[in-house]
Write a protein that holds these residues in place. Sequence first.
Motif, short mmCIF file in Angstrom:
data_model
loop_
_atom_site.label_atom_id
_atom_site.label_comp_id
_atom_site.label_asym_id
_atom_site.label_seq_id
_atom_site.Cartn_x
_atom_site.Cartn_y
_atom_site.Cartn_z
N TYR A 17 49.95 -40.29 51.63
CA TYR A 17 50.46 -41.15 52.70
C TYR A 17 49.34 -41.53 53.67
O TYR A 17 49.15 -42.71 53.99
CB TYR A 17 51.59 -40.44 53.46
N PHE A 18 48.59 -40.55 54.13
CA PHE A 18 47.54 -40.85 55.10
C PHE A 18 46.40 -41.65 54.48
O PHE A 18 45.80 -42.50 55.14
CB PHE A 18 47.02 -39.56 55.75
N CYS B 4 47.67 -45.18 54.38
CA CYS B 4 47.60 -45.76 55.73
C CYS B 4 46.19 -46.28 56.01
O CYS B 4 46.02 -47.37 56.56
CB CYS B 4 48.00 -44.72 56.78
N LYS B 5 45.19 -45.50 55.62
CA LYS B 5 43.81 -45.92 55.86
C LYS B 5 43.48 -47.20 55.09
O LYS B 5 42.72 -48.04 55.58
CB LYS B 5 42.86 -44.79 55.43
N ILE C 37 47.90 -44.95 63.27
CA ILE C 37 48.97 -44.28 62.54
C ILE C 37 49.80 -43.53 63.56
O ILE C 37 49.32 -42.59 64.19
CB ILE C 37 48.42 -43.31 61.49
N SER D 250 53.17 -41.26 64.35
CA SER D 250 54.12 -40.39 63.66
C SER D 250 55.01 -39.67 64.67
O SER D 250 54.53 -39.18 65.69
CB SER D 250 53.38 -39.32 62.83
N ILE E 133 45.10 -32.54 59.87
CA ILE E 133 45.25 -33.80 59.13
C ILE E 133 44.13 -34.76 59.49
O ILE E 133 43.54 -35.41 58.62
CB ILE E 133 46.63 -34.42 59.43
N HIS F 224 41.34 -36.10 56.70
CA HIS F 224 41.35 -37.50 56.28
C HIS F 224 40.39 -38.37 57.09
O HIS F 224 40.49 -39.60 57.03
CB HIS F 224 42.77 -38.05 56.36
#
Length: 207
Positions: free
Chosen positions: A62-63, A66-67, A76, A78, A108, A112
């Motif tokens: 997911y992350f 997003c990038k 992002i 959340s 996180i 990432h």
Amino acid sequence: MGFDLNSSACANNAALNHEPLLSGRYKIENSDFMQVEITEKVDIVISSMVLEHLSDQTLDRYFEKCKVVLNSSGLIISLVPSSEKHWGIEDDIAGHLRRFSFESFEKIAAKHSLKLVHSAGLTYPLSNWLLPLSNYLVRRAESSKLKLTQQQRTISSGNRSVFLKARFPSFFRYLINRVTLAPFIWLQAATIRNPNALVIYNELSVH
């Protein structure tokens, strides 16, 4: 664009956003964000009470996605349930796999290569005081969902209507409004880093 696996939740979304849909400023997809190819760069990706449903592997994907879809100054955002020690019936019936902490998002961000812009604990302490009542209402209204699979519970969580938790009589507007809740809003602002907060709002940036 808005994504949800629950078709009923998409219908509710459409009803609430009728004008943006008609004007073409908004689009609703009854599909999985992780499975949809998005070619246009966007400014913000928002997930509200979603990440707690994802496995470790899917959370990483997911992350990374997003990038890919965000522009160079993208955010992002959340909103997630937090405080592991407050795990309860609502987590079980909604198909949650985890609760988060402020440290979760620090990890996180590091993993990432994202920048942690802002984190805040929300609804503390009011939600904590009301948690026993909330658990009682959820257990009474939705305990039958415990028979569903984790995936089924996840999908059904997109459209819930627990009386006195997500659905209220009209006269409650006189009991629950900006004026009556002002003291609790001030308390929330004064305790935004309290680890017992039941919800975390978080912003990560690509650069």
